[in-house]
Design an enzyme around this catalytic site. Structure first.
Site, PDB file in Angstrom:
ATOM      1  N   CYS A 180      83.088 127.124 -15.116  1.00 12.84           N
ATOM      2  CA  CYS A 180      83.452 125.823 -15.741  1.00 12.84           C
ATOM      3  C   CYS A 180      85.232 125.499 -15.916  1.00 12.84           C
ATOM      4  O   CYS A 180      85.546 124.390 -15.764  1.00 12.84           O
ATOM      5  CB  CYS A 180      83.190 125.840 -17.305  1.00 12.84           C
ATOM      6  SG  CYS A 180      81.693 126.691 -17.488  1.00 12.84           S
ATOM      7  N   CYS A 195      87.050 123.048 -13.387  1.00 10.35           N
ATOM      8  CA  CYS A 195      87.260 121.565 -13.651  1.00 10.35           C
ATOM      9  C   CYS A 195      88.049 121.363 -14.840  1.00 10.35           C
ATOM     10  O   CYS A 195      88.749 120.495 -15.391  1.00 10.35           O
ATOM     11  CB  CYS A 195      85.757 121.128 -13.507  1.00 10.35           C
ATOM     12  SG  CYS A 195      85.316 121.039 -11.867  1.00 10.35           S
ATOM     13  N   HIS A 196      87.429 122.151 -16.201  1.00  7.24           N
ATOM     14  CA  HIS A 196      87.851 121.756 -17.396  1.00  7.24           C
ATOM     15  C   HIS A 196      89.062 122.459 -17.903  1.00  7.24           C
ATOM     16  O   HIS A 196      89.507 122.406 -18.751  1.00  7.24           O
ATOM     17  CB  HIS A 196      86.766 122.175 -18.370  1.00  7.24           C
ATOM     18  CG  HIS A 196      85.374 121.353 -18.100  1.00  7.24           C
ATOM     19  ND1 HIS A 196      85.332 119.955 -18.469  1.00  7.24           N
ATOM     20  CD2 HIS A 196      84.266 121.752 -17.482  1.00  7.24           C
ATOM     21  CE1 HIS A 196      84.158 119.439 -18.113  1.00  7.24           C
ATOM     22  NE2 HIS A 196      83.576 120.648 -17.360  1.00  7.24           N
ATOM     23  N   MET A 252      79.521 115.905 -13.879  1.00  8.26           N
ATOM     24  CA  MET A 252      79.094 117.339 -14.739  1.00  8.26           C
ATOM     25  C   MET A 252      77.733 117.691 -13.910  1.00  8.26           C
ATOM     26  O   MET A 252      76.399 116.970 -13.954  1.00  8.26           O
ATOM     27  CB  MET A 252      78.887 117.262 -16.399  1.00  8.26           C
ATOM     28  CG  MET A 252      78.323 118.103 -17.000  1.00  8.26           C
ATOM     29  SD  MET A 252      79.432 119.663 -17.123  1.00  8.26           S
ATOM     30  CE  MET A 252      78.388 120.788 -18.238  1.00  8.26           C
ATOM     31  N   HIS A 277      97.177 119.911  -3.360  1.00  9.15           N
ATOM     32  CA  HIS A 277      96.427 120.900  -2.958  1.00  9.15           C
ATOM     33  C   HIS A 277      96.906 121.508  -1.594  1.00  9.15           C
ATOM     34  O   HIS A 277      97.797 122.523  -1.585  1.00  9.15           O
ATOM     35  CB  HIS A 277      94.970 120.423  -2.459  1.00  9.15           C
ATOM     36  CG  HIS A 277      94.030 121.833  -2.545  1.00  9.15           C
ATOM     37  ND1 HIS A 277      93.711 122.543  -3.250  1.00  9.15           N
ATOM     38  CD2 HIS A 277      93.320 122.089  -1.152  1.00  9.15           C
ATOM     39  CE1 HIS A 277      92.727 123.410  -3.166  1.00  9.15           C
ATOM     40  NE2 HIS A 277      92.412 123.254  -1.703  1.00  9.15           N
ATOM     41  N   HIS A 337      91.309 116.508   2.816  1.00  8.53           N
ATOM     42  CA  HIS A 337      91.371 118.065   2.766  1.00  8.53           C
ATOM     43  C   HIS A 337      91.902 118.551   4.230  1.00  8.53           C
ATOM     44  O   HIS A 337      91.285 118.764   5.209  1.00  8.53           O
ATOM     45  CB  HIS A 337      90.394 118.550   2.459  1.00  8.53           C
ATOM     46  CG  HIS A 337      90.330 120.125   2.124  1.00  8.53           C
ATOM     47  ND1 HIS A 337      90.558 121.215   3.152  1.00  8.53           N
ATOM     48  CD2 HIS A 337      90.556 120.806   0.871  1.00  8.53           C
ATOM     49  CE1 HIS A 337      90.759 122.257   2.395  1.00  8.53           C
ATOM     50  NE2 HIS A 337      90.488 122.323   1.309  1.00  8.53           N
TER      51      HIS A 337
END
Ligand code: DHE
Length: 586
Positions: free
Chosen positions: A83, A86-87, A124, A363, A406
């Site tokens: 998790c 992302c969080h 999610m 990134h 990317h």
């Protein structure tokens, strides 16, 4: 090998967008997706090393009914692995929503349980119904989210020094090259799940050494002289390998953080091989080290305010780091705050930095062909930030028009119509975007998307060419279709741009099929050229317990040259040719 024109355009609905925690705009079916396993799942940052750290329940009283210390530890491990990418480690939100206790307690246990079980159309994953978490684990996670998050430990100078090892002192190292390896043509190959790199001779295809490195080893970079190879694992372990030794091996190592992804060395004239730098996801920091011994010299935290909202972010991760060819500076990309930092490394005591407001979620990226401009993907914002490394200024922010650019390092070539361009492919769709990079010769096209066309499919991670090649290679390893993820698209550069309304045709090379691997669903990832730019190497990346391979293709004829197979080649992914990596040739 087949040649075909552009396929009907589709938006990648599957894994990649969700692994990135994206809201996945354009998804037709309005329902949650499985958080599938396999190589693609490995693409979402997984704080696996953090997951191994012992944490305690903040403010926990032994007779508190919420959960036991053991359950809390298990839940924290699960949270960091699945998790936190992302969080956020501290649950303040990153690409996913914040999960701080003011929000989770307001929502309550039942809401959290069903959210984790069924997921949401906003990205999610449905952890419960997909079978990725048991009912018991879902319940445990919901209870865990009702508690304050544990703060994982910091990793400062004492921890770094304790982990630092000089295995062979500089004075005990060879005074000249002691082997017959053509070092410039050596490939350092990431053996991801083995935690090793294989050094493969680019001329003979022989594995000259397999060296133990950090956990889930990530990338290799090379010192300016070409002598030292630096490798970083996701656990923050840096290995410095001396390529002059009779059998190249580690001469120094250090752990620079608990989760990390990037490493680079000083390249400016007069500073060759003097310093190394590594960036961490946790703690959010970069460290500048001695280029001979890896002795840590300076640790700088990247915690600070997000560039646009000017709101404090507690864990802005360090993404790509490059070394300027125009000044004695490192170029550091900080993900969550959206800042590109130029760090002058000439005086570490009085550190001068220039902080550029770019875009959030920086990134990966690379230089243009002159090496003056650096182009980096703010991938979840669909943009490329361009900075001028001579002036230390933001040059442009370019919307690519595709979903989740990317580029890896990107690809530079001379387009027959638009002149010098830099190219990126996309994770979220099959498009390739070309950005004009010649403000002097082609001012109308500079820092604009001059062309955009379709390759094989979404799920692309890397695009590549070489100054001596007339081909542009685009992979698609995260595409859900095995045929696509096992192939590569090749564009013929001289025939690009005839009729602006017609997309260039491409040839499909069935690399995985050429590897002749009967088991698994190997993905073809990261084209890399040999030093002359005459051969392209592809990793055929299979499961840890399955056979993988490296396929070498003749760049002129696009025919198979050889397949390198060896039981030691476990999960090969990135390949770093010494000369191309050292000189930033791509
Ligand atoms: Fe990478 C580069 C981060 C997953 C292979 N990857 C980078 C860079 C960053 C990054 C910040 C730029 C480093 C630099 O230039 O200094 N990568 C991440 C992640 O956060 C992510 C999404 C998930 C994670 O938990 O790590 C991730 N990366 C992967 C993979 O799954 C890949 C495909 C296979 C693997 O080996 O892990 C992968 N990343 C690579 C490669 C490069 C890279 C091969 C260097 C490309 C180059 O040509 O220089």
């Amino acid at each position: 090998m087949t040649t075909r024109a552009r396929p009907a355009r589709t938006v990648l609905l599957g894994t990649a967008a969700l692994f990135l925690g994206l809201a996945a705009p354009g998804i037709a079916e309005d329902k949650p997706k499985d958080h599938a396993d396999g190589p693609a799942a490995a693409y979402e940052p997984s704080m696996t090393t953090l997951g191994q750290i012992k944490v305690e329940i903040p403010g926990f009283k032994p007779d508190d009914p919420v959960m036991t210390q053991e359950e809390f530890q298990t839940a924290a491990t699960l949270y960091f692995e699945r998790c936190a990418g992302c969080h956020g480690v501290l649950r303040k939100g990153a690409t996913g929503k914040p999960l701080t206790t003011d929000i989770t307690r307001e929502n309550g246990y039942d809401y959290l349980t069903s959210f984790i079980t069924y997921g949401s159309p906003a990205g999610m994953p449905n952890w419960g119904t997909s079978g990725q978490m048991t009912e018991e684990e879902v319940g445990m996670m919901a209870r865990y989210l009702l508690l304050e998050p544990p703060a994982p430990p910091e990793w400062g100078m004492p921890e770094m020094l304790a982990s630092w090892k000089v295995v062979v002192k500089p004075e005990d190292r060879p005074k000249e090259k002691m082997n017959d390896i053509d070092i410039d043509n050596l490939m350092s190959v990431t053996l991801r799940d083995a935690g090793q790199v294989a050094l493969i001779d680019g001329g003979t295809y022989e594995i000259r050494a397999v060296i133990d490195t950090g956990y889930a080893v990530h990338i290799s970079r090379i010192s300016a002289s070409g002598r030292y190879l630096f490798v970083i694992g996701r656990d923050g372990l840096v290995n410095m390998i001396d390529l002059w030794m009779e059998k190249p091996d580690t001469v120094a190592s250090i752990k620079i953080g608990i989760e990390a992804r990037s490493i680079e060395t000083s390249k400016f004239e007069g500073w060759e091989d003097k310093l190394a730098i590594a960036g961490a996801y946790w703690p959010p920091q970069y460290v500048i080290m001695d280029g001979d011994t890896l002795e840590p010299k300076k640790i700088v935290s990247t915690r600070g305010n997000i560039y646009d909202e000017q709101v404090y972010h507690p864990e802005p991760r360090v993404a790509s780091i490059l070394s300027s060819h125009f000044k004695p500076e490192f170029i550091i990309n900080v993900k969550e705050t959206g800042k590109i930092i130029f760090v002058d490394y000439t005086d570490l005591k009085n550190l001068k930095t220039v902080e550029i407001e770019a875009e959030r979620f920086l990134h990966d990226g690379g230089f243009d062909s002159t090496k003056r401009y650096f182009l980096v993907a703010a991938n979840q914002r669909g943009k490329i930030a361009v900075v001028d490394t001579k002036e230390d200024k933001l040059t442009a922010l370019v919307e690519t028009g595709g979903q989740t650019p990317h580029p890896g390092r990107g690809a530079n070539f001379n387009h027959p119509v638009y002149g010098p361009v830099w190219a990126t492919s996309h994770l979220g769709d099959e498009s390739v975007a070309l950005i004009g990079t010649d403000p002097e010769g082609h001012p109308d096209q500079a820092w604009k998307i001059v062309d955009s066309f379709y390759a094989l499919g979404g799920g692309s991670l890397f695009i590549k060419t070489h100054p001596n090649s007339t081909h542009l290679y685009v992979d698609a390893p995260l595409n859900p279709d095995a045929e696509i993820s096992g192939s590569v698209a090749v564009f013929d550069i001289p025939s690009m741009g005839g009729d602006p309304n017609v997309d260039p045709e491409f040839t499909t090379l069935p690399i995985a099929e050429w590897a002749g691997i009967p088991e698994g669903q190997p993905r073809v990832v990261q084209p890399e050229f040999n030093k002359e730019g005459t051969e392209v190497w592809f990793s055929v990346w299979n499961g840890k317990d399955q056979e993988s391979a490296i396929v070498v293709v003749d760049d002129k004829t696009l025919e198979l040259k050889t397949v390198i197979k060896d039981p030691r080649l476990v999960t090969p992914t990135g390949k770093f040719n010494v000369l191309n990596t050292r000189d930033d040739v791509y």
